[in-house]
Design a protein around this motif. Structure first.
Motif, PDB file in Angstrom:
ATOM      1  N   PRO A 140      97.851  69.267  36.896  1.00  0.00           N
ATOM      2  CA  PRO A 140      97.829  68.274  35.815  1.00  0.00           C
ATOM      3  C   PRO A 140      96.422  68.073  35.245  1.00  0.00           C
ATOM      4  CG  PRO A 140      99.125  67.469  37.660  1.00  0.00           C
ATOM      5  CD  PRO A 140      98.472  68.733  38.127  1.00  0.00           C
TER       6      PRO A 140
ATOM      7  N   ALA B 123     103.793  61.314  40.652  1.00  0.00           N
ATOM      8  CA  ALA B 123     104.238  62.688  40.871  1.00  0.00           C
ATOM      9  C   ALA B 123     104.127  63.102  42.335  1.00  0.00           C
ATOM     10  CB  ALA B 123     103.420  63.634  39.995  1.00  0.00           C
TER      11      ALA B 123
ATOM     12  N   LEU C  88      95.284  63.732  43.976  1.00  0.00           N
ATOM     13  CA  LEU C  88      94.957  63.199  42.651  1.00  0.00           C
ATOM     14  C   LEU C  88      95.035  61.681  42.666  1.00  0.00           C
ATOM     15  CD1 LEU C  88      96.584  65.598  40.030  1.00  0.00           C
ATOM     16  CD2 LEU C  88      94.214  65.451  40.772  1.00  0.00           C
TER      17      LEU C  88
ATOM     18  N   GLY D 267      99.261  58.816  37.675  1.00  0.00           N
ATOM     19  CA  GLY D 267     100.076  60.024  37.547  1.00  0.00           C
ATOM     20  C   GLY D 267     100.280  60.679  38.902  1.00  0.00           C
ATOM     21  N   GLY D 268      99.196  60.729  39.684  1.00  0.00           N
ATOM     22  CA  GLY D 268      99.283  61.318  41.016  1.00  0.00           C
ATOM     23  C   GLY D 268     100.259  60.546  41.890  1.00  0.00           C
TER      24      GLY D 268
ATOM     25  N   GLY E   6      90.263  57.102  32.396  1.00  0.00           N
ATOM     26  CA  GLY E   6      90.972  58.366  32.597  1.00  0.00           C
ATOM     27  C   GLY E   6      91.378  58.543  34.057  1.00  0.00           C
TER      28      GLY E   6
ATOM     29  N   LEU F 255      94.456  56.681  35.026  1.00  0.00           N
ATOM     30  CA  LEU F 255      95.676  57.374  34.590  1.00  0.00           C
ATOM     31  C   LEU F 255      96.002  58.524  35.540  1.00  0.00           C
ATOM     32  CD1 LEU F 255      95.368  57.488  30.692  1.00  0.00           C
ATOM     33  CD2 LEU F 255      96.744  55.986  32.127  1.00  0.00           C
ATOM     34  N   ILE F 256      94.972  59.264  35.953  1.00  0.00           N
ATOM     35  CA  ILE F 256      95.209  60.374  36.877  1.00  0.00           C
ATOM     36  C   ILE F 256      95.714  59.833  38.217  1.00  0.00           C
ATOM     37  CG2 ILE F 256      94.031  62.140  38.247  1.00  0.00           C
ATOM     38  CD1 ILE F 256      92.453  62.880  35.777  1.00  0.00           C
TER      39      ILE F 256
END
Ligand code: SF4
Ligand code: SF4
Lengths: 368, 344
Positions: A235, A83, A88, A79-80, A72, A75-76
């Motif tokens: 998020p 984005a 993150l 994603g961080g 997990g 993925l964060i």
């Protein structure tokens, strides 16, 4: 068990069906007359277990949890990075590697011969989820480790140095790689448990991967809530809400599919207690994240609850499978029902117990 | 996927699947529990030959069984079950029903049941040397005519690794320590196994186990089970248990032949009125593709601690991976959604 329609949960208004509606122990049961074999009494060899429980200690459920956190978090982190949320990104990368390393160490410690841990890399075996998983963990660690190196390089290296330039080149593929190997890392552990003869684990194979990936996302979002500044944790708050909801739904479905007998270990004893607490913490943590996640204390407390909830899910599911293997009834009853269902449907082959040959002449004394 | 399915379940030749070239015929055991006298010579011979460490010397209070179960240091286990007349009648009935299910065309007699096998029936539980086949048949028919069921019997059965056609232990082993021999048996390589314990949880018969103990115990921390005396087979010898068995209850040989012998034996017993007799593991269409160790039982399998309808767990593996794949995509989707919908 879904092989036999008679095994399904019965509505209470059916008179004298003799089926229980929920958990609890059933010593004797009356059977429907449509079932051909009237032998209703449960038989076992002095109450001994039929299959053996996995010899795994607390390291394995810890790994289930840590592997989920690692997946997990990757993925964060990805994603961080995508984005442009640097906190993150940083937290995700650090925890992905940290949790994967701790998890790997736990796995090695649980072996009967820890010195031979590298024998896991001796072969690639698709029929063994543990072999597949070892390779997934290795690939994941490679990508996540590179992404973390790039992260560290950003702050400690001179921007114009060769190493810094190299790390900037490998950073995007490493991030993508860690994100692509994260879902397999979180999901394979469900297959690992299901690919055994422990009845509750095996029969939950349809829903357990969904429970585990949701639990992984929830745990990682919890960690991010704990560590990230509230300005950037949006998020994570959303991920917490989505994954907690998904986990609850998947778990309910899993229990329904398992039916009363095989889901019993999920609500009895220590496993049952763990799973009840897990549900409270996960749902509470998600609600807290949505409502109070914009405040520091709210975010931290919700994050902790989510993490603890995920750990309880893993330990609870683990324990339930061990208990189901130890109980001969869990092994024998569903198998007998499966057998009777097949026989009622007129199948003559496929059974491990067979009788005399079909072409044998009839016995003395005539026929019925 | 269809290649996988053939490999994971259904009738097949495991030796050919393991890519052995010009292998000898598949070897196995036929354990005829109806003539077992419970002497435990097999247990002892196995322990001796394989140099298996001691694993408990307690009295278990389970009839004459003080061994308990198969495990890391018990590769043959003799089960003892004491049964009342009521239970014997039930066993006979369940055996009769098995015939009905398998062969609806052949009618069954109404005659009263014969005395129980492997137990005291008023004539004593004599060994094979004490009674000729003719005598036994005569006694059985006599009792059948009189309609008697003995009020007690002892079931004795020497259990062992099934050497499954589709062996879950072998399928799930991540190191390749477990392998299929040229004889079609399933054997652990002690120097490869790292004791992960996966095979223990995967075996549908509860056979293989990781050996406990400190460094002084041979092969501690490693998964252990019956090798069907791989070392003896390689030298053209019979496995120790079969060699030691004084009643020929344990027979060793080519699996094809053993299946035939087993079938003949169950036919004979039925012809003599012992409808409780049944085979276990002789059908290659069962959940494990048939076993290399075939048994003749006198009651339902679970009475002996055997699973009534075992299924190799890896038969469902393709489906498991498929479900996990969908779950993985879901996980990715959840994370993507959390970041995409971020501005609000
Ligand atoms: S009985 Fe168990 S240990 Fe023996 S071959 Fe089959 S799966 Fe493996
Ligand atoms: S314990 Fe040994 S034999 Fe069993 S699965 Fe693990 S490595 Fe293979």
């Amino acid at each position: 068990m879904t092989t036999n329609p008679l095994d399904a949960d019965r509505p209470p208004e059916l008179p004298r069906s003799g089926r229980r509606g929920g958990g609890g122990d059933v010593r004797r049961r009356r059977r429907d007359e449509s079932i051909m074999v009237p032998d209703a009494e449960f038989q076992s060899y002095y109450g001994h277990q039929v299959v053996k429980p996995a010899p795994w200690k607390k390291e394995i459920p810890s790994y289930l949890f840590l592997g989920g956190v690692a997946a997990g978090s990757a993925l964060i982190g990805a994603g961080g990075a995508a984005a442009g949320l640097s906190s993150l990104r940083r937290i995700g990368r650090v925890t992905a590697v940290g949790a994967a390393a701790l998890g790997g160490a736990a796995l090695a410690k649980d072996l009967g011969k820890p010195s031979r841990a590298l024998n896991m890399m001796r072969t690639v075996k698709l029929t063994s989820p543990m072999s597949v998983g070892s390779w997934i963990l290795t690939a994941f660690s490679g990508f996540a480790g590179t992404a973390l190196a790039a992260e560290v390089g950003r702050s400690v290296l001179d921007r114009d140095s060769f190493l810094a330039k190299l790390l900037r080149v490998v950073e995007p593929p490493a991030t993508v790689g860690s994100a692509l190997f994260a879902p397999p890392l979180a999901a394979y552990t469900a297959v690992l448990l299901s690919d055994t003869a422990s009845p509750t684990w095996h029969e939950s194979y349809r829903e357990l991967p969904f429970v585990f990936v949701s639990s992984a996302n929830a745990a990682a979002s919890g960690l991010a809530l704990l560590a990230a500044p509230t300005a950037e944790n949006g998020p994570a708050r959303k991920l917490a809400a989505v994954s907690a909801a998904a986990e609850v739904v998947a778990f309910e479905r899993m229990q329904r599919t398992l039916g009363p007998t095989l889901s019993a270990p999920l609500h009895e004893g220590r496993a049952g207690a763990l799973l009840r607490v897990s549900k409270l913490l996960t749902v509470g943590g998600a609600v807290g994240a949505v409502l109070f996640g914009h405040k520091r204390t709210g975010a931290a407390l919700s994050g902790l609850a989510l993490l603890a909830g995920s750990a309880c899910t893993r330990f609870g599911v683990f324990e339930a499978g061990i208990e189901s293997a130890k109980d001969p009834r869990q092994t024998v009853e569903p198998q007998k029902q499966r057998l009777e269902g097949r026989r009622a449907a007129g199948a003559s082959g496929g059974s491990i117990t067979t009788s005399r040959s079909t072409d044998m002449p009839a016995l003395q004394g005539g026929s019925t | 996927m269809s290649f996988w399915r053939n490999q994971l379940s259904g009738p097949t030749d495991p030796v050919a699947d393991a890519a052995w070239e010009a292998p000898p015929p598949r070897k196995g055991f036929f354990t005829d529990t109806s003539i077992c006298i419970g002497c435990k010579a097999c247990e002892v011979a196995c322990k001796e030959w394989n140099a298996i460490p001691e694993d408990g010397l307690s009295l278990l209070g389970t009839s004459y069984d003080n061994t308990g179960s198969l495990g890391a240091s018990t590769w043959r286990h003799v089960a003892f079950i004491e049964q009342s007349g009521e239970r014997i009648a039930q066993a006979r009935e369940s055996g009769r029903r098995l015939v009905d299910l398998g062969m609806p065309a052949v009618g069954l007699p109404d005659t009263a049941p014969a005395p129980a096998l492997a137990g005291s029936n008023g004539h004593g539980a004599a060994g094979p040397g004490a009674m000729t086949d003719g005598d036994a048949v005569a006694l059985a028919s006599e009792a059948a005519a009189a309609g008697t069921v003995p009020d007690f019997r002892w079931l004795m059965s020497s259990d062992v690794c099934k050497h499954c056609t589709h062996a879950a232990c072998l399928d799930v082993c991540p190191t390749g320590a477990l392998f299929r021999t040229e004889f079609g048996t399933v054997v652990v390589q002690d120097d490869v196994c790292n004791g992960c314990g996966y095979c223990v949880a995967a075996c549908p018969f509860g056979v293989i186990e990781r050996r406990d103990g400190d460094a002084t115990v041979k092969n501690s921390g490693i998964a252990q089970k019956c090798t069907l005396c791989y070392d003896r087979l390689g030298a053209g010898q019979t496995p120790a248990c079969a060699q030691a068995c004084p009643t020929t209850s344990i027979r060793f040989g080519d699996l094809d032949e053993l299946r035939e012998v087993a079938q003949q034996r169950v036919d004979t017993l039925h012809a003599n009125g012992y409808t409780e007799a049944r085979l276990y593991g002789a059908d290659p269409t069962d959940g494990v593709g048939g076993t290399g160790s075939v048994f003749l039982l006198l009651d339902e399998p679970e009475v002996y601690g055997l699973p009534p309808d075992p299924k190799v767990t890896t038969a469902d593996l393709p489906d498991m991976f498929r479900k996990a794949g969908i779950a993985g995509l879901t996980m990715l989707g959840m994370a993507a959604a959390a970041f995409l919908g971020r501005r609000r």
